[in-house]
Enzyme design. Structure first.
Site, PDB file in Angstrom:
ATOM      1  N   HIS A   1      32.826   1.888 -11.809  1.00 15.27           N
ATOM      2  CA  HIS A   1      33.346   3.166 -12.335  1.00 15.27           C
ATOM      3  C   HIS A   1      34.100   2.983 -13.648  1.00 15.27           C
ATOM      4  CE1 HIS A   1      32.109   5.144  -8.722  1.00 15.27           C
ATOM      5  NE2 HIS A   1      32.938   4.457  -7.945  1.00 15.27           N
TER       6      HIS A   1
ATOM      7  N   HIS B   1     -15.315  -9.909  10.997  1.00 17.43           N
ATOM      8  CA  HIS B   1     -16.528  -9.084  11.162  1.00 17.43           C
ATOM      9  C   HIS B   1     -17.129  -9.223  12.561  1.00 17.43           C
ATOM     10  CE1 HIS B   1     -16.422  -8.055   7.007  1.00 17.43           C
ATOM     11  NE2 HIS B   1     -16.701  -9.272   6.577  1.00 17.43           N
TER      12      HIS B   1
HETATM   13 ZN   LIG Z   1      31.992   3.306  -3.728  1.00 13.15          ZN
HETATM   14 ZN   LIG Z   2     -14.664 -11.004   3.014  1.00 12.01          ZN
END
Ligand SMILES: [Zn+2]
Ligand SMILES: [Zn+2]
Length: 1050
Positions: free
Chosen positions: A362, A772
């Protein structure tokens, strides 16, 4: 819930046990930077003992040269078993053109042998190896396209902003055409890129000109290993406290509690202690961000004034106090932060954390504010830029308050990106500034480099913060590609904090740090800002440090829903930054409805109801605090959570490999097969070259009888062996069966190691691949579906109920999908090339609409890519927008990865161009999940160089090493990939709430301010006026308009 009036004041009373005398504990014996071992530390040692900013960045060490020379060694060992495919008989070559096989895209050529080999990387040879990806596959029967293709339509006409008012008409029209032009340009850019690529490929083939080496990032990663974590801590900082108010929340106990806890948990002893001396150049550094008067004012006040004067001066500032030690503490805190951040920037340490107070974010140029005196983070960032240690710095501010000081200091800069997520409540929450809103995006060349994410409700949870991370922070961070990340770590956003009133768990901070580890090669400096509820503050700070050290992230609860207000904020932030960051191109605009002039959906609302306090500021009262039951409640929750955070820090990672799997080879005279034994030997050689073989726990494969866990029909392997089950891509020899059994057992061995907690995760370097293979038939090069057996094994033997399978092989894992299509315990996510159904495997149901069946509905996510040649951007985007949100919604207990590298660059089958380091980033992004229980199983990947690098980098990522950012992330983002990702998010909104974040962006900007006197329970929202859309990012203009409106209202 506090009323806005309460909330609008910052200083609040706190919950910490008051009056405890602070007993600074002596930190345990720790290595200091100068005495440390290791190459990074050797470099660092002398420099930090005598700090200067002039220090050399360090030259590549000997190890680098060694490694790279290793790397270029001949791969002659590999050529031993290459007989089967040294020569391709002419008649066999023709068989490549047969339809519907993985081999379709292979361009057999005499040069292909050396080309796909993992060997010294020479650009010249590599370019000649570019496969002919773009050749249309005309062999595919049309019916496959319609059967298996997904249903993308042509890109719809870009919905464009329309402003009703006549006088705005022409401006809106201009904007319209501008936006259209933008869209056209991006498509044109894609076309131009393609043309250029084709040209450069042809050009180099002819002229032998070198082009950019696609493996240079990968080879640079060889020397990059996880470095040390530094900490800096200073006992004298505890002397700064509020003398006139013992209950002040910014109290010394904040710091001592964190330090005590970290020591208790043994975290400090794993870190390198960074010196905390007062820097001789401190004054000079302060002047880069503050005025000389600012410095003098604090110095004089703290050194000479009495308490009464100090309190009087304090009342001139918003939320500050002073005592005699304040100046010293502020200087020491800043020195510590500078030492730590510079050490990270110089790569003396990889990352680190500064335990300091007073906080800094801040503090403004000449104003103390919000407990802050010098802006620690801003000054440190500036020092890194000035010393040429970083070109681009990302500051992530997660403190619940907006760091307006930091924002102001870099508002017109593009080298420092300030990203803040903070409680805002349309300006009701401190610091009550209009400039904390999302429309403040920077000015001048800094436009787009200031990102505010204002949160307009309290009680937000991990889910909401994670959505901000996935949809705003990560995409921007990857696109920005900073050299350094500084986190303004305020833990007042954590649950139990009386100021923040949020419900974020301490575990979230761990995930945030881990997800950012992919950015800036893991160079992250964490600097403490706020945080006032001692139990969660100390817990969250400890977890942050533990993650920096490399510890696993704790499990978070699954994402359930995102607060509508947060969805709105994300939408507005994206709208404000649209066109400034390519990653937001994935968003579309709302099409304004003809008959609804002020459609809510089309509103881009800038709301501000804030009001700042004037002097004198209260110095003793006005901190809203938790009630006693609240304090008790949150302390108990925190205690319960700690049980979840216990996972130990160091566990090794397993690796399985066995030469038995090399015996499965094509027969002499058989056609060339991309799936060959060299894939494994090359990967193992890569592990040696990368130096990771020694770091992995090489585990002997235990033979498993996996029939109980087999997803295939009984006697499946026998049937294959007898030739009863066939696939035209398969080849079988007498060793195939043994290879298959070894591969499956290998994966199960890794799983055993992980589930028995001897290893955190692991890699299975196995073949043949599996994804697969279907229930009753093999497919592609796959016999048994390794990963599916593994998932069943986890489910049946280890009782795992949430198993995530991520499949990034370029081919759709049709087998895996089908095996778990009705299973809600297995979430299958596949990113694959679809090309409207023309790509292998044929007829595989792989559209995003194939989302599971029955109980498994929603647990099958396909991300199919079409048309364009996809690369790093598209895959990273798919991970950030779909894979991560879905994975966090599922909260897996363990993750199996179908690690196919055939989407990698120069792959003869994939035809995509994902670079090896990108695969490392996939793993890095998944790493915080499932407490790090990630298991990689090799699937495809047929360019040996790419596959070897990619597998090594994935494994390095698993080990926690930093990985270099792929080049140009989110540049040239494929439009067709955007369509695919949008489709998936849209479709899966019905199953995963997190995807509701993806909304079309509004067009019409409006400013809303209150016109009546504010009352506690109501506020009137009045829609005032439509602003000039072309100037909506011009804050001066907006401010002027707003003040006119205000004047009218009063
Ligand atoms: Zn804070
Ligand atoms: Zn592949």
């Amino acid at each position: 819930m506090s009323t806005p009036e309460q909330a609008s004041k910052d200083p609040e009373k706190e919950n910490n046990q008051k009056g405890d005398p602070i007993q600074p504990r002596t930190p345990p014996k720790m290595e200091t930077l100068s005495s440390a071992e290791g190459d990074a530390d050797e470099k660092a040692g002398s420099s930090l003992a005598q700090p200067t900013c002039e220090e050399d960045k360090g030259t590549p060490s000997d190890t680098l040269e060694l490694a790279s020379s290793d790397f270029t060694k001949d791969t002659s060992t590999l050529t031993k078993s290459t007989e089967p495919h040294t020569e391709i008989p002419e008649k066999d070559k023709t068989s490549f053109s047969k339809p519907l096989s993985e081999k379709d895209t292979v361009t057999p050529s005499s040069s292909s042998e050396q080309v796909y080999e993992y060997s010294p990387v020479k650009s010249g040879t590599l370019t000649s190896s570019l496969p002919e990806q773009d050749a249309p596959n005309t062999d595919v029967p049309e019916k496959d396209v319609t059967e298996s293709g997904d249903h993308h339509v042509e890109p719809p006409q870009e919905p464009l902003p329309q402003v009703e008012e006549q006088d705005r008409g022409d401006k809106a029209g201009r904007k319209k055409s501008k936006e259209r032009r933008g869209r056209r340009e991006s498509l044109r850019a894609v076309m131009a890129r393609k043309k250029k690529e084709m040209k450069s490929t042809q050009g180099t083939a002819a002229n032998e000109e070198p082009v950019a080496d696609p493996y240079d990032n990968a080879t640079s990663c060889i020397r990059l290993t996880r470095g040390r974590t530094g900490i800096v801590y200073e006992v004298d900082l505890l002397k700064h406290k509020c003398e006139w108010d013992d209950n002040h929340p910014e109290c010394p106990k904040r710091l001592s509690s964190i330090v005590d806890k970290c020591i208790d948990k043994g975290l400090f002893s794993q870190c390198l202690q960074i010196p905390n001396f007062l820097r001789p150049d401190l004054y000079e550094k302060i002047l880069t961000k503050h005025s000389a008067e600012h410095y003098e004012k604090l110095k004089t006040l703290c050194q000479s004034a009495n308490l009464t004067t100090m309190e009087h001066v304090a009342s001139e500032y918003d939320s500050v106090y002073f005592n005699n030690h304040t100046f010293d503490a502020a200087c020491r805190a800043l020195s510590s932060v500078l030492n730590l951040v510079l050490a990270v920037a110089k790569q003396d340490i990889m990352n680190g954390m500064a335990f300091v107070r007073p906080p800094g974010h801040h503090a403004m140029y000449d104003e103390f504010n919000g407990y802050c005196f010098f802006n620690n983070v801003a000054i440190a960032a500036e020092a890194c830029i000035k010393d040429n240690l970083a070109k681009r710095i990302l500051i992530v501010d997660i403190d619940v308050h907006h760091g307006q000081g930091t924002q102001q200091m870099f508002y017109d800069r593009k080298d420092v990106l300030y990203f803040s997520v903070h409680r805002y409540e349309h300006g009701y929450f401190w610091p009550n500034l209009a400039e904390s809103n999302f429309n403040y995006i920077g000015k001048g060349e800094g436009v787009g480099y200031n990102i505010n994410v204002p949160l307009n409700v309290t009680g937000l949870r991990d889910d909401d913060y994670l959505a901000v991370v996935f949809y705003l922070l990560l995409p921007v961070a990857y696109e920005f590609n900073p050299d350094l990340v500084i986190i303004s770590a305020g833990y007042d956003s954590c649950m139990g904090d009386g100021k923040g009133k949020m419900l974020v768990t301490p575990g979230f901070y761990s995930h945030l740090v881990s997800l950012l580890h992919g950015v800036a090669k893991g160079q992250i400096a964490v600097v403490l800002e706020g945080g006032y509820f001692i139990p969660t503050l100390s817990e969250a700070a400890c977890l942050t440090l533990k993650t920096l050290i490399g510890g696993p992230c704790p499990l978070l609860d699954p994402i359930r829903n995102i607060h509508p207000s947060v969805i709105e904020t994300i939408r507005h932030v994206r709208r404000a930054l649209y066109g400034k960051w390519n990653c937001f191109d994935i968003c579309e605009f709302v099409v304004p409805k003809q008959n609804v002039p002020d459609d809510e959906e089309d509103m881009y609302k800038i709301q501000y109801f804030g009001k700042q306090e004037g002097t004198p500021y209260a110095t003793r009262t006005g901190y809203p605090e938790n009630t006693v039951p609240e304090t008790y409640y949150f302390a108990r929750i925190n205690k319960a959570l700690q049980e979840k955070y216990r996972a130990s820090v160091s566990l090794p990672y397993a690796c399985v490999y066995d030469e038995k799997m090399l015996a499965h080879t094509p027969q002499r005279g058989d056609i060339e097969r991309p799936e060959r034994p060299e894939r494994l030997t090359s990967i193992m050689k890569g592990f040696t070259d990368y130096g990771i073989d020694k770091r992995l726990l090489r585990t002997k494969i235990t033979k498993h009888d996996w029939s109980v866990y087999s997803p295939h029909i009984p006697n499946y392997l026998e049937a294959i062996n007898m030739g009863l089950l066939q696939s035209k891509d398969l080849y079988i020899n007498e060793h195939t069966r043994d290879s298959v059994n070894t591969a499956v057992s290998g994966l199960l061995t890794v799983i055993d190691n992980v589930m028995n907690a001897t290893c955190r995760g692991g890699v299975a370097v196995i073949r043949p691949p599996g994804h697969h293979a279907e229930h009753r038939k093999p497919g592609g090069f796959c016999f048994v579906n390794n990963v599916a057996v593994g998932a069943n094994y986890l489910n049946i033997k280890y009782n795992m109920r949430r198993i995530l399978i991520v499949d990034f092989d370029v081919h759709h894992g049709n087998g895996t999908q089908n095996m778990f299509y009705t299973d809600p315990h297995v979430l299958y996510i596949s990113i694959h090339k679809d090309d409207k159904g023309k790509f292998f495997p044929p007829k595989s149901p792989r559209s995003y609409k194939h989302d599971g069946f029955g109980a498994g509905k929603g647990f099958n996510i396909n991300i199919p890519f079409n048309r364009d040649k996809m690369g790093d951007t598209e895959y990273i985007a798919a991970f950030q927008h779909v894979v991560l949100p879905a994975a966090y919604s599922f909260a897996p207990q363990v993750i199996l990865i179908s690690a196919g590298f055939d989407a990698g660059i120069n792959d003869p089958l994939g035809g995509y161009e994902v670079h090896p380091e990108t695969f490392g980033h996939f793993i890095m992004m998944l790493r915080p999940l499932a407490e790090g229980r990630l298991i990689l199983a090799l699937e495809g990947g047929y360019n040996l160089t790419t596959t070897t690098h990619a597998m090594a980098l994935s494994t390095k990522a698993l080990l926690g090493d930093p990985i270099i950012m792929p080049k140009n992330i989110y540049k040239n983002f494929s439009y067709h990939a955007m369509l695919s990702i949008r489709d998936v998010m849209e479709h899966f909104k019905q199953y995963f709430e997190v995807f509701k974040v993806h909304k079309k962006l509004p067009n019409k900007p409006v400013i809303i301010r209150r016109i009546q006197k504010f009352t506690a329970d109501t506020y009137a929202r009045v829609l005032f006026k439509v602003l000039d859309p072309d100037r909506i990012d011009d804050n001066d203009y907006v401010e002027t308009e707003m003040s006119i409106l205000n004047a009218l209202a009063c």
